[in-house]
Design an enzyme around this catalytic site. Structure first.
Site, PDB file in Angstrom:
ATOM      1  N   ARG A  70      72.971  77.196  36.952  1.00 40.13           N
ATOM      2  CA  ARG A  70      72.476  75.953  37.305  1.00 40.13           C
ATOM      3  C   ARG A  70      71.637  75.562  35.989  1.00 40.13           C
ATOM      4  O   ARG A  70      71.393  74.385  35.926  1.00 40.13           O
ATOM      5  CB  ARG A  70      70.902  76.630  38.025  1.00 40.13           C
ATOM      6  N   ILE A  97      68.839  72.350  44.199  1.00 45.95           N
ATOM      7  CA  ILE A  97      67.359  72.659  43.630  1.00 45.95           C
ATOM      8  C   ILE A  97      67.346  72.488  42.176  1.00 45.95           C
ATOM      9  O   ILE A  97      68.382  73.048  41.437  1.00 45.95           O
ATOM     10  CB  ILE A  97      67.176  74.122  44.058  1.00 45.95           C
ATOM     11  N   HIS A 114      61.545  63.545  52.172  1.00 48.19           N
ATOM     12  CA  HIS A 114      61.962  64.599  52.903  1.00 48.19           C
ATOM     13  C   HIS A 114      61.536  64.202  54.320  1.00 48.19           C
ATOM     14  O   HIS A 114      60.698  63.653  54.473  1.00 48.19           O
ATOM     15  CB  HIS A 114      61.114  65.808  52.450  1.00 48.19           C
TER      16      HIS A 114
HETATM   17  C1  GRF Z   1      67.518  61.508  54.226  1.00 46.25           C
HETATM   18  O1  GRF Z   1      67.763  61.325  55.629  1.00 46.25           O
HETATM   19  C2  GRF Z   1      66.392  62.297  53.597  1.00 46.25           C
HETATM   20  O2  GRF Z   1      65.389  62.490  54.438  1.00 46.25           O
HETATM   21  C3  GRF Z   1      67.070  63.603  53.061  1.00 46.25           C
HETATM   22  O3  GRF Z   1      68.301  63.186  52.947  1.00 46.25           O
HETATM   23  C4  GRF Z   1      68.970  62.252  53.722  1.00 46.25           C
HETATM   24  C5  GRF Z   1      69.784  61.425  53.235  1.00 46.25           C
HETATM   25  O4  GRF Z   1      71.050  61.909  52.848  1.00 46.25           O
HETATM   26  N1  GRF Z   1      66.535  63.648  51.966  1.00 46.25           N
HETATM   27  P1  GRF Z   1      72.348  61.227  52.960  1.00 46.25           P
HETATM   28  O5  GRF Z   1      72.352  60.048  52.139  1.00 46.25           O
HETATM   29  O6  GRF Z   1      72.625  60.916  54.632  1.00 46.25           O
HETATM   30  O7  GRF Z   1      73.174  62.152  52.573  1.00 46.25           O
END
Ligand code: GRF
Length: 218
Positions: A70, A97, A114
């Site tokens: 990582r 992460i 999030h």
């Molecule tokens: C979003 O809905 C967000 O909430 C989360 O990742 C999603 C977007 O991921 N952090 P992606 O573009 O659909 O892969």
């Protein structure tokens, strides 16, 4: 004076790039006065890379599987990012992460969104967990990134009611509608110089926001 200067956004993705698309659109519609200078994916097959390409944005994959650990991946990612001289780094479905050293290097200039009302449900499967817990509402939170997973200071939070018969998918799509509003809003504030991270709190016009961030209505 260079009047053409625009804040430089770097976007990290791992998948579809749904939030990336909302930034492409927000810039095109002049909601945000900024430039996306690069899109980087840790997953070479991320469909979001095609969205970047279609919009003429420099994009590339940095495959984490090519690195022994990582730390070395994060060092390479940091160096790659720094080459683009970003003012703000946006995590848009970036499923890695980040090490404390990486986060420290970009402290106060990295945001994430999030799909929950943080501090509730950090991590994955947030909609399913909220439904199973019998919650009546959930939502989305934009926050500054710290080394704690989904744990950095909240900037904006939007609530979404959980309706009878909701599945993770139906609920997730209503949450996503709010994401499309609040993530660009936070970035707009940042680009206007109104938003900062200070003493571990997100501040708007230099004043600390509430512990769960600005409560978005609408
Ligand atoms: C979003 O809905 C967000 O909430 C989360 O990742 C999603 C977007 O991921 N952090 P992606 O573009 O659909 O892969």
């Amino acid at each position: 004076m260079n009047t053409s200067y625009k804040p430089r956004l770097a976007i990290l993705i791992s998948g579809k790039g749904s939030n990336l698309q909302s930034f492409i659109d927000a810039i095109q519609m002049n909601v945000i006065d900024a430039e996306i200078v690069c899109v980087i994916s840790n997953n070479p097959d991320a469909p979001g890379l095609e969205k970047a390409e279609a919009a003429g944005i420099p994009c590339q994959a940095l495959d984490h599987r090519q690195f022994p650990d990582r730390d070395s991946f994060d060092v390479a990612l940091a160096e790659l990012l720094e080459g683009y001289k970003p003012n703000l780094i946006l995590l848009c479905g970036f499923m890695r992460i980040l090490t404390p050293a990486f986060v420290e290097r970009f402290a106060g200039m990295m945001m994430n969104i999030h799909p929950s009302l943080l501090p509730k449900y950090p991590g994955l499967h947030t909609q399913q967990r909220a439904i199973e817990a019998g919650d009546t509402k959930t939502g989305a939170t934009v926050h500054f990134v710290t080394s704690e997973l989904d744990g950095g200071p909240p900037i904006i939070q939007a609530e979404v009611p959980i309706l009878e018969g909701d599945t993770a998918e139906t609920l997730g799509s209503r949450v996503f509608e709010k994401e499309n509003l609040i993530y660009p809003m936070a970035v707009r504030w940042y680009c206007q110089g109104r938003l900062s991270l200070s003493n571990g709190r997100a501040c708007l016009f230099g004043r600390p926001l509430p512990p769960t961030g600005f409560a978005f209505q609408g």
